[in-house]
Write an enzyme that holds these catalytic residues in place. Structure first.
Site, PDB file in Angstrom:
ATOM      1  N   ARG A 104     -70.589 -23.926  49.869  1.00 23.64           N
ATOM      2  CA  ARG A 104     -71.630 -23.175  49.184  1.00 23.64           C
ATOM      3  C   ARG A 104     -72.503 -24.161  48.424  1.00 23.64           C
ATOM      4  O   ARG A 104     -72.011 -24.854  47.535  1.00 23.64           O
ATOM      5  CB  ARG A 104     -70.952 -22.188  48.228  1.00 23.64           C
ATOM      6  N   THR A 108     -78.559 -23.361  45.642  1.00 26.42           N
ATOM      7  CA  THR A 108     -79.082 -22.130  46.273  1.00 26.42           C
ATOM      8  C   THR A 108     -77.996 -21.062  46.418  1.00 26.42           C
ATOM      9  O   THR A 108     -78.308 -19.900  46.661  1.00 26.42           O
ATOM     10  CB  THR A 108     -79.606 -22.437  47.687  1.00 26.42           C
ATOM     11  N   ASP A 200     -62.315 -23.128  40.743  1.00 26.79           N
ATOM     12  CA  ASP A 200     -62.708 -23.595  42.076  1.00 26.79           C
ATOM     13  C   ASP A 200     -61.459 -23.791  42.933  1.00 26.79           C
ATOM     14  O   ASP A 200     -60.670 -24.706  42.697  1.00 26.79           O
ATOM     15  CB  ASP A 200     -63.494 -24.914  41.946  1.00 26.79           C
ATOM     16  N   ASP A 203     -61.059 -27.308  44.784  1.00 29.42           N
ATOM     17  CA  ASP A 203     -60.738 -28.390  43.854  1.00 29.42           C
ATOM     18  C   ASP A 203     -59.300 -28.276  43.348  1.00 29.42           C
ATOM     19  O   ASP A 203     -58.592 -29.279  43.212  1.00 29.42           O
ATOM     20  CB  ASP A 203     -61.703 -28.378  42.663  1.00 29.42           C
TER      21      ASP A 203
HETATM   22  C1  PRP Z   1     -65.511 -21.536  47.996  1.00 24.50           C
HETATM   23  C2  PRP Z   1     -64.539 -20.524  48.558  1.00 24.50           C
HETATM   24  C3  PRP Z   1     -65.398 -19.761  49.512  1.00 24.50           C
HETATM   25  C4  PRP Z   1     -66.731 -19.729  48.803  1.00 24.50           C
HETATM   26  C5  PRP Z   1     -66.894 -18.400  48.130  1.00 24.50           C
HETATM   27  O1  PRP Z   1     -65.706 -22.595  48.847  1.00 24.50           O
HETATM   28  O2  PRP Z   1     -63.423 -21.125  49.147  1.00 24.50           O
HETATM   29  O3  PRP Z   1     -65.524 -20.338  50.796  1.00 24.50           O
HETATM   30  O4  PRP Z   1     -66.701 -20.762  47.809  1.00 24.50           O
HETATM   31  O5  PRP Z   1     -68.170 -18.269  47.623  1.00 24.50           O
HETATM   32  P1  PRP Z   1     -69.226 -17.236  48.232  1.00 24.50           P
HETATM   33  O6  PRP Z   1     -68.487 -15.949  48.495  1.00 24.50           O
HETATM   34  O7  PRP Z   1     -70.241 -17.097  47.139  1.00 24.50           O
HETATM   35  O8  PRP Z   1     -69.793 -17.839  49.477  1.00 24.50           O
HETATM   36  P2  PRP Z   1     -66.628 -23.835  48.440  1.00 24.50           P
HETATM   37  O9  PRP Z   1     -68.037 -23.571  48.859  1.00 24.50           O
HETATM   38  O10 PRP Z   1     -66.397 -24.168  47.001  1.00 24.50           O
HETATM   39  O11 PRP Z   1     -66.128 -24.973  49.396  1.00 24.50           O
HETATM   40  P3  PRP Z   1     -64.676 -25.678  49.489  1.00 24.50           P
HETATM   41  O12 PRP Z   1     -63.744 -24.647  50.048  1.00 24.50           O
HETATM   42  O13 PRP Z   1     -64.948 -26.784  50.433  1.00 24.50           O
HETATM   43  O14 PRP Z   1     -64.272 -26.136  48.120  1.00 24.50           O
HETATM   44  N1  URA Z   2     -65.621 -20.442  44.942  1.00 18.82           N
HETATM   45  C1  URA Z   2     -64.501 -20.689  44.224  1.00 18.82           C
HETATM   46  O1  URA Z   2     -63.705 -21.563  44.571  1.00 18.82           O
HETATM   47  N2  URA Z   2     -64.296 -19.957  43.111  1.00 18.82           N
HETATM   48  C2  URA Z   2     -65.140 -18.986  42.708  1.00 18.82           C
HETATM   49  O2  URA Z   2     -64.870 -18.345  41.682  1.00 18.82           O
HETATM   50  C3  URA Z   2     -66.288 -18.755  43.465  1.00 18.82           C
HETATM   51  C4  URA Z   2     -66.513 -19.478  44.575  1.00 18.82           C
END
Ligand code: PRP
Ligand code: URA
Length: 209
Positions: A104, A108, A200, A203
């Site tokens: 994400r 944006t 997160d 992370d």
């Molecule tokens: C997180 C999570 C989802 C997304 C949710 O991933 O694991 O994929 O955010 O957010 P949304 O519903 O608003 O799209 P992230 O983009 O942080 O990537 P990562 O899994 O690589 O840490």
């Molecule tokens: N992605 C995450 O990992 N946590 C949130 O709360 C939202 C998006």
């Protein structure tokens, strides 16, 4: 309209409370996310078809039921979805695993695709898309769009925590996809993080910041 199933089992809720805790470190976080995913997968696959078989027990013939051979496809959304894979493979070791890489964009909030490798027989499989967090829903909606373009038909979504905004987005764009979650939280904050959520997920799973 997609069904929203909150899997409210005491064991899942207990483990989720530890997952949410900011003092839980990556090792325990990873173990618990996998355990909760496994417990949730048990519910998600409750309607898998079975067939009758006869088995000789040491005492007599028994009529039993076995899985009818429905093929499972597990699709984690990278990276945090990876944290749920092993737990589900413990239950379904023959499942094929496809990967969709999305992150994400913090500015944006739009999902950015960077990887996709899916089983070739997608249309024949019972697909379970996994991601711990359903926030705005942007990532899941993009993943579901992509899976359907590649021929996926029977799809369920499994997340640990959802915001109402994410549930609504999936219901509006993919009403055929049922949503299984362990908790429906209050809202998103100004950074589109789920409140109270768990922070997160990627992370915390991988110890990055
Ligand atoms: C997180 C999570 C989802 C997304 C949710 O991933 O694991 O994929 O955010 O957010 P949304 O519903 O608003 O799209 P992230 O983009 O942080 O990537 P990562 O899994 O690589 O840490
Ligand atoms: N992605 C995450 O990992 N946590 C949130 O709360 C939202 C998006």
């Amino acid at each position: 309209m997609s069904r929203v199933v909150v899997i409210d089992h005491p064991l899942i809720q207990h483990k989720l409370s530890i997952i949410r805790d900011k003092d839980t470190g990556p090792k325990e976080f990873r173990e618990l996310v996998n355990e909760v995913a496994m417990l949730m997968a048990y519910e998600v696959t409750r309607d898998l078809p079975t067939e009758e078989v006869e088995v000789e027990t040491p005492v007599a013939r028994a009529r039993c039921r076995r899985l009818a051979g429905e093929k499972i496809g597990l699709i984690p959304i990278l990276r945090a979805g990876l944290g749920m894979v092993q737990g589900i493979l413990n239950l379904y070791p023959t499942a094929r695993v496809g990967h969709i890489g999305l992150y994400r964009d913090p500015g944006t909030l739009q999902p950015v695709e960077y990887y996709c490798k899916l089983p070739s027989d997608l249309s024949e499989r019972e697909l379970i898309v996994v991601d711990p967090m359903l926030a705005t829903g942007g990532s899941v909606v993009a993943a579901l769009d992509l899976i359907k373009r590649r021929g996926g038909v029977k799809i369920k979504l499994l997340c640990l925590i959802a915001a109402p905004e994410g549930v609504k987005a999936v219901q509006e764009t993919h009403p055929d996809v049922d949503i299984y979650i362990a908790a429906l939280d209050e809202r998103l904050n100004e950074h589109a993080y789920i409140v109270p959520g768990l922070g997160d997920a990627g992370d915390r799973l991988f110890g990055t910041k």
